[in-house]
Design an enzyme around this catalytic site. Structure first.
Site, PDB file in Angstrom:
ATOM      1  N   PRO A 262       0.827  -1.206   0.000  1.00 37.39           N
ATOM      2  CG  PRO A 262       0.087  -0.959   2.198  1.00 37.39           C
ATOM      3  CD  PRO A 262       0.793  -1.916   1.284  1.00 37.39           C
ATOM      4  CB  CYS A 270       3.708   0.115 -18.376  1.00 38.14           C
ATOM      5  SG  CYS A 270       5.155  -0.065 -19.448  1.00 38.14           S
ATOM      6  NE  ARG A 340       7.694   6.696 -19.843  1.00 39.47           N
ATOM      7  CZ  ARG A 340       7.814   5.578 -20.572  1.00 39.47           C
ATOM      8  NH1 ARG A 340       7.235   5.513 -21.759  1.00 39.47           N
ATOM      9  NH2 ARG A 340       8.494   4.557 -20.104  1.00 39.47           N
TER      10      ARG A 340
END
Length: 443
Positions: A262, A270, A340
């Site tokens: 968590p 991706c 990204r």
């Protein structure tokens, strides 16, 4: 098709997937030609410099160049003349707000390679694409290539994890190939014959199943991550501890412990875009309800970022204006410089927009982060980042951060407050050093 050890391979696209694939195949003994339309990237690779951070890759590129087995080019004509097998390894980013995949790079690779294929050729896609793409590209290839139907296409999805790309290429956990062509199967078996001889499973499917394997795997992993983060939301309200919950679940062999960590949630190039593209494709196919659960998977993941910001705001008294915030981590995961859809940078930028002075440090991703978010401050060390901070946020679980000395850092900050966005630290240890410790899903 030539014998395996003499087969020559072109790799179209030299990003994370392509450059890693090319260097590893050269290491396995193949003659490899890497191709990219980005001349600057090709010049870097020719000089032995890797344009991104991937552990263990730079030495393989240098070795391949020195042996002569690895070369790089911008010429599709040269690649067509050189190679017996062509691997398409270009990106398929998210196209727009619909979430659909942008196939322009894949289409361009086929369009620019095909006119030069004058002899029987095998082209194999490794990029992640929506189901149905490969069949369209196979027809396109045959129509554009002078070799006609003798230019055959298969699809073999990659399963590389950033930070472990070299290991996953040289020792994959499975090889999947979509084809009904004996010649394509023979070529791909030749490419991975050492791995197959070592017992790595080699599965041959139709094109559509091969395309689905990658996106289905990513959808499952994203669901598992978001599931435990949903449990973190419940745990915070109920007074439970999500770390203990995850540990208890992990002993059930039907569930297992992997991807039950968590925290701030997933990012990168991706999982986020792949699940959105999967949903978009399901909608196009008329089966949108089958994947509607992925919308909540995505929403849970995004809420983790907002919750991390809320916890930090609470720690400093309800508002960020005029505060100094240290963010440890910019890459979306450790052992990578990939920013990204980075949760860490998203949180940092949002807090800065709320009036805080945010200073970021990351062991590998600082250059990329500076380019993407010039509005943030950056430090060249962890010590520099936390100096005089009112609150510290650990948002990427690099070993350097996990192993940090709370006493040492405590002498540098203005206030000993930390938000552990990855549940990477021992709260007892940090609280014993006088830190106010908060984490997602824990009291």
């Amino acid at each position: 098709m030539v014998e395996a050890d003499r087969m020559r391979v072109s790799v179209i696209g030299t990003g994370y997937l392509g450059a890693t694939t090319a260097a590893c195949l050269a290491e396995l003994g193949f003659e490899v030609l890497g191709l990219d339309v980005d001349e600057a990237k090709i010049e870097m690779l020719r000089s032995g410099r890797v344009p991104f951070f991937e552990p263990g890759l730079a030495p393989l590129v240098a070795s391949g160049l020195e042996s002569g087995r690895l070369r790089f080019t911008t010429s599709f004509a040269e690649a067509a003349e050189f190679a017996d097998l062509h691997l398409i390894c270009v990106g398929t980013p998210q196209k727009d707000e619909s979430g659909a995949a942008d196939l322009s790079y894949v289409n361009s690779a086929v369009d620019r390679l095909a006119p030069h294929l004058t002899r029987p050729s095998v082209v194999v896609g490794r990029s992640t694409v929506p189901v149905g793409t490969a069949a369209t590209l196979a027809a396109r290839l045959a129509a554009l290539a002078p070799a006609g139907a003798e230019a055959e296409l298969g699809w073999s999805p990659e399963f590389l994890r950033e930070g472990f790309g070299v290991e996953d290429t040289l020792r994959p956990n499975r090889i999947v190939l979509g084809t009904d062509s004996p010649r394509v199967e023979k070529a791909v078996r030749a490419l991975w014959h050492r791995q197959v001889d070592e017992g790595i499973p080699f599965l041959v499917t139709d094109l559509q199943t091969a395309e689905l394997v990658k996106v289905a795997a990513n959808a499952f992993l994203a669901t598992k991550i978001s599931f435990i983060n949903a449990m973190a939301e419940v745990s915070e309200v109920a007074g439970a501890d999500v770390i203990q919950l995850a540990e208890a679940l992990s002993f059930d062999d039907r569930i297992g412990g992997k991807f039950l960590g968590p925290g701030l949630g997933f990012g990168g190039g991706c999982l986020p875009k792949d699940i959105r593209a999967f949903m978009a494709r399901a909608d196009e196919l008329g089966v949108e309800p089958a994947l509607s659960f992925l919308r909540e998977v995505d929403a849970i993941n995004q809420r983790r970022r907002a919750r991390t910001i809320d916890i930090a705001r609470q720690l400093i008294g309800g508002g960020f204006a005029g505060s100094r915030v240290a963010v440890l981590g910019a890459a979306f995961k450790p052992n990578s410089d990939d920013i990204r859809d980075s949760p860490a940078l998203d949180v940092a930028a949002t807090i800065a927009s709320l009036g805080a002075q945010v200073t970021v440090y990351d062991p590998a991703a600082l250059e990329r982060a500076r380019e993407a978010h010039p509005e943030l401050n950056y430090a060249d060390s962890m010590r520099g980042a936390v100096a005089d901070a009112d609150v510290v946020l650990l948002l990427t679980e690099w070993a350097e951060f996990r192993e940090a000395d709370p006493e040492e850092l405590g002498g540098l900050v203005a206030r000993r407050r930390i938000v552990d966005g990855r549940n990477a630290l021992d709260p007892t240890f940090w609280r014993a050093s006088g830190w106010t410790y908060r984490a997602l899903g824990r009291q």
